[in-house]
Design a protein around this motif. Structure first.
Motif, PDB file in Angstrom:
ATOM      1  N   GLU A  14      -8.747  -3.138  18.036  1.00 38.26           N
ATOM      2  CA  GLU A  14     -10.135  -2.669  18.151  1.00 38.26           C
ATOM      3  C   GLU A  14     -10.174  -1.723  19.340  1.00 38.26           C
ATOM      4  OE1 GLU A  14     -12.886  -3.183  16.426  1.00 38.26           O
ATOM      5  OE2 GLU A  14     -12.314  -4.884  15.181  1.00 38.26           O
ATOM      6  N   LYS A  15     -10.949  -0.654  19.222  1.00 42.35           N
ATOM      7  CA  LYS A  15     -11.098   0.281  20.338  1.00 42.35           C
ATOM      8  C   LYS A  15     -12.180  -0.235  21.273  1.00 42.35           C
ATOM      9  CE  LYS A  15     -11.351   5.182  21.351  1.00 42.35           C
ATOM     10  NZ  LYS A  15     -10.369   5.123  22.389  1.00 42.35           N
ATOM     11  N   SER A  16     -11.835  -0.409  22.529  1.00 42.13           N
ATOM     12  CA  SER A  16     -12.783  -0.869  23.544  1.00 42.13           C
ATOM     13  C   SER A  16     -13.668   0.286  23.981  1.00 42.13           C
ATOM     14  CB  SER A  16     -12.031  -1.407  24.761  1.00 42.13           C
ATOM     15  OG  SER A  16     -11.170  -2.449  24.380  1.00 42.13           O
ATOM     16  N   ASN A  17     -14.879  -0.044  24.461  1.00 42.43           N
ATOM     17  CA  ASN A  17     -15.793   0.974  24.973  1.00 42.43           C
ATOM     18  C   ASN A  17     -15.562   1.278  26.444  1.00 42.43           C
ATOM     19  OD1 ASN A  17     -17.701  -0.794  22.871  1.00 42.43           O
ATOM     20  ND2 ASN A  17     -17.643   1.401  22.534  1.00 42.43           N
ATOM     21  N   ALA A  18     -15.029   0.316  27.193  1.00 44.07           N
ATOM     22  CA  ALA A  18     -14.755   0.509  28.619  1.00 44.07           C
ATOM     23  C   ALA A  18     -13.843  -0.609  29.100  1.00 44.07           C
ATOM     24  CB  ALA A  18     -16.054   0.505  29.423  1.00 44.07           C
ATOM     25  N   GLY A  19     -13.199  -0.363  30.230  1.00 46.39           N
ATOM     26  CA  GLY A  19     -12.362  -1.378  30.853  1.00 46.39           C
ATOM     27  C   GLY A  19     -11.101  -0.790  31.440  1.00 46.39           C
ATOM     28  N   THR A  20     -10.511  -1.537  32.337  1.00 48.25           N
ATOM     29  CA  THR A  20      -9.234  -1.154  32.927  1.00 48.25           C
ATOM     30  C   THR A  20      -8.184  -2.169  32.498  1.00 48.25           C
ATOM     31  OG1 THR A  20     -10.364  -0.219  34.845  1.00 48.25           O
ATOM     32  CG2 THR A  20      -8.025  -0.685  35.089  1.00 48.25           C
ATOM     33  N   PHE A  21      -7.053  -1.666  32.062  1.00 46.01           N
ATOM     34  CA  PHE A  21      -5.969  -2.478  31.526  1.00 46.01           C
ATOM     35  C   PHE A  21      -4.778  -2.375  32.473  1.00 46.01           C
ATOM     36  CE2 PHE A  21      -2.164  -2.947  28.913  1.00 46.01           C
ATOM     37  CZ  PHE A  21      -2.465  -4.071  28.172  1.00 46.01           C
ATOM     38  N   THR A  22      -4.246  -3.508  32.905  1.00 45.27           N
ATOM     39  CA  THR A  22      -3.055  -3.527  33.753  1.00 45.27           C
ATOM     40  C   THR A  22      -2.014  -4.420  33.094  1.00 45.27           C
ATOM     41  OG1 THR A  22      -4.443  -3.319  35.720  1.00 45.27           O
ATOM     42  CG2 THR A  22      -2.165  -4.028  36.059  1.00 45.27           C
TER      43      THR A  22
END
Length: 161
Positions: free
Chosen positions: A51-59
């Motif tokens: 699913e495509k996220s609308n916002a966020g930071t991925f580490t």
């Protein structure tokens, strides 16, 4: 380590994930719990980039980026290092248990079938699933057996990361 901060996901006007934060350390196993419809599966699908996220930071380990700007190449590289077991236990019903474990190794990882067979057999031996005359997974297999096979798939793939 896997970390997500400020994860958002909406379906139209329905905001399902509102600033979700979490992290998982190496070797740590977590469970996501919550009421039906609370966004558990959506969060996991966002983490697997289904699913495509609308916002966020991925580490992930030493890689950090805005989750909405990840390229297809970056997503593929991340997926090669992680795995999920979803509640559906989706296996290929026309394949045996060992063939299901081998699938990711031979298709996604381009591993030779003989090497994949050795790794798959080792994983299945751990849970006594490998039979001398393997049956198709769609025939006479329980949810518990299916779950074990999926865990074997994850362990087999993680061995070569």
């Amino acid at each position: 380590m896997l970390s997500v901060t400020n994860l958002h996901k909406s379906f139209g006007t329905n905001e399902v994930l509102r600033g979700v934060d979490f992290s998982v350390n190496d070797g740590e196993v977590i469970a996501v719990i919550g009421s039906s419809g609370s966004g558990k599966t959506t969060m996991l699908r966002c983490m697997a980039f289904l699913e495509k996220s609308n916002a966020g930071t991925f580490t992930f380990d030493d890689f950090q980026k805005d989750i909405t700007t990840l390229t297809r190449k970056e997503i593929r590289e991340i997926r090669m290092k992680m795995g999920f077991v979803f509640q559906g236990f989706n296996l290929f019903l026309n394949k045996t248990a060992i063939e299901n474990v081998m699938e990711g190794l031979t298709v996604a990882r381009k591993m030779p079938k003989d090497k994949a067979m050795v790794i798959a057999a080792e994983m299945l031996d751990k849970v006594a699933q490998y039979r001398k005359e393997p049956t198709l997974t769609g025939k006479a297999i329980t949810d518990q057996e299916c779950r074990k096979i999926q865990l074997d798939i994850l362990e087999a793939v993680s061995r070569i990361c």
